[in-house]
Write a protein that holds these residues in place. Structure first.
Motif, mmCIF file in Angstrom:
data_model
loop_
_atom_site.group_PDB
_atom_site.id
_atom_site.type_symbol
_atom_site.label_atom_id
_atom_site.label_comp_id
_atom_site.label_asym_id
_atom_site.label_seq_id
_atom_site.Cartn_x
_atom_site.Cartn_y
_atom_site.Cartn_z
ATOM 1 N N ALA A 115 -30.509 21.525 -70.224
ATOM 2 C CA ALA A 115 -30.784 20.204 -70.545
ATOM 3 C C ALA A 115 -32.321 20.107 -69.609
ATOM 4 C CB ALA A 115 -29.832 19.201 -69.566
ATOM 5 N N THR A 184 -28.254 13.607 -68.624
ATOM 6 C CA THR A 184 -27.176 14.722 -68.532
ATOM 7 C C THR A 184 -27.284 15.838 -67.410
ATOM 8 O OG1 THR A 184 -27.237 14.553 -71.018
ATOM 9 C CG2 THR A 184 -26.368 16.822 -69.886
ATOM 10 N N THR A 187 -26.530 14.091 -63.947
ATOM 11 C CA THR A 187 -25.156 13.850 -63.522
ATOM 12 C C THR A 187 -24.432 15.067 -63.101
ATOM 13 O OG1 THR A 187 -25.119 12.090 -65.498
ATOM 14 C CG2 THR A 187 -23.024 13.233 -64.950
ATOM 15 N N HIS A 188 -25.032 16.452 -63.802
ATOM 16 C CA HIS A 188 -24.463 17.640 -63.552
ATOM 17 C C HIS A 188 -24.749 17.840 -61.875
ATOM 18 C CE1 HIS A 188 -22.364 18.805 -66.832
ATOM 19 N NE2 HIS A 188 -23.405 18.564 -67.824
#
Length: 240
Positions: A115, A184, A187-188
């Motif tokens: 990402a 994305t 969030t990880h």
């Protein structure tokens, strides 16, 4: 002669538990350090190694539990020795969880590397990791030396870890709001940061266990004013 043999065997069992904890502690530290390194460098191979290495801690906890149960049943330890055994059970459980947290970070390496993400955020994650691992190393050193002298600072440093996590959390949210393409990866990274913050909590649990093993008391809510037992004799040493 029989009595001396029993005492020697007794001490060897306690030494075994202490050595197994030391091995688990070093392994857990390496797992977390390597997991974050894999995350920063997008190293999928290192991430897989971390995930596989978690088996060592799982086996270590089971082995300590089994050994401790047999030890209690056969030796019927009292006072200091019983606390040593119970302490080993508690600490091995915390170290197994630290390994799980490192494994969870490693599992997100591929998702983050695929990402788009702001590389500057890794600096905050690395700083948080360094602080949490320093905390873990210090409490394991206290366990090895059976010294509670520095344990009063553990909760202060845990507050620092919490504050750094909160700052990183807000920074990640800001990146997510500024550019949806960051959502994305951020969030990880949020989950990774939370896992690292939890390592600090487990280090605090270990500190409280060490204090109990050495003194026989629960760790006071404030920094301890004095050591009831600055250092105890290890199984391999001879009391004066």
């Amino acid at each position: 002669m029989q009595s001396q043999h029993i005492v020697r065997s007794f001490d060897e069992d306690l030494k075994y538990l202490a050595n197994r904890i030391a091995g688990m502690g070093g392994h857990a530290e390496r797992m977390v350090d390597q997991a974050v390194s894999a995350l920063v460098n997008s190293d999928a191979g290192l991430a897989r190694k971390v995930i596989d290495d978690d088996l060592f801690l799982d086996e270590g906890q089971r082995e300590i539990d089994d050994k401790a149960i047999v030890f209690i049943a056969k030796r019927q330890p009292m006072a200091d020795d019983l606390r040593e055994v119970i302490g080993a059970i508690r600490i091995s459980a915390d170290l197994e969880r630290v390994g799980d947290l490192g494994k969870n970070i490693a599992k997100r390496v591929v998702a983050v590397s695929d990402a788009r993400h702001p590389f500057s955020l890794f600096r905050g994650l690395q700083a948080l990791t360094e602080l949490a691992l320093t905390q873990l190393k210090d409490v394991l050193d206290a366990y090895a030396s059976r010294s509670v002298e520095r344990l009063g600072f553990v909760r202060d440093r845990d507050d620092q870890i919490d504050a750094m996590y909160t700052s990183l959390f807000r920074e990640l949210l800001t990146y997510m709001m500024e550019d949806p393409r960051n959502i994305t990866a951020c969030t990880h990274l949020l989950f990774c940061a939370k896992n690292i913050e939890r390592i600090g909590d487990h280090a605090t649990n270990i500190a409280e266990t060490v204090y109990y093993v050495v003194t026989g008391d629960q760790m006071p809510p404030d920094r301890p004013k004095e050591d009831k037992s600055h250092r105890v004799v290890l199984p391999t040493e001879t009391a004066n």
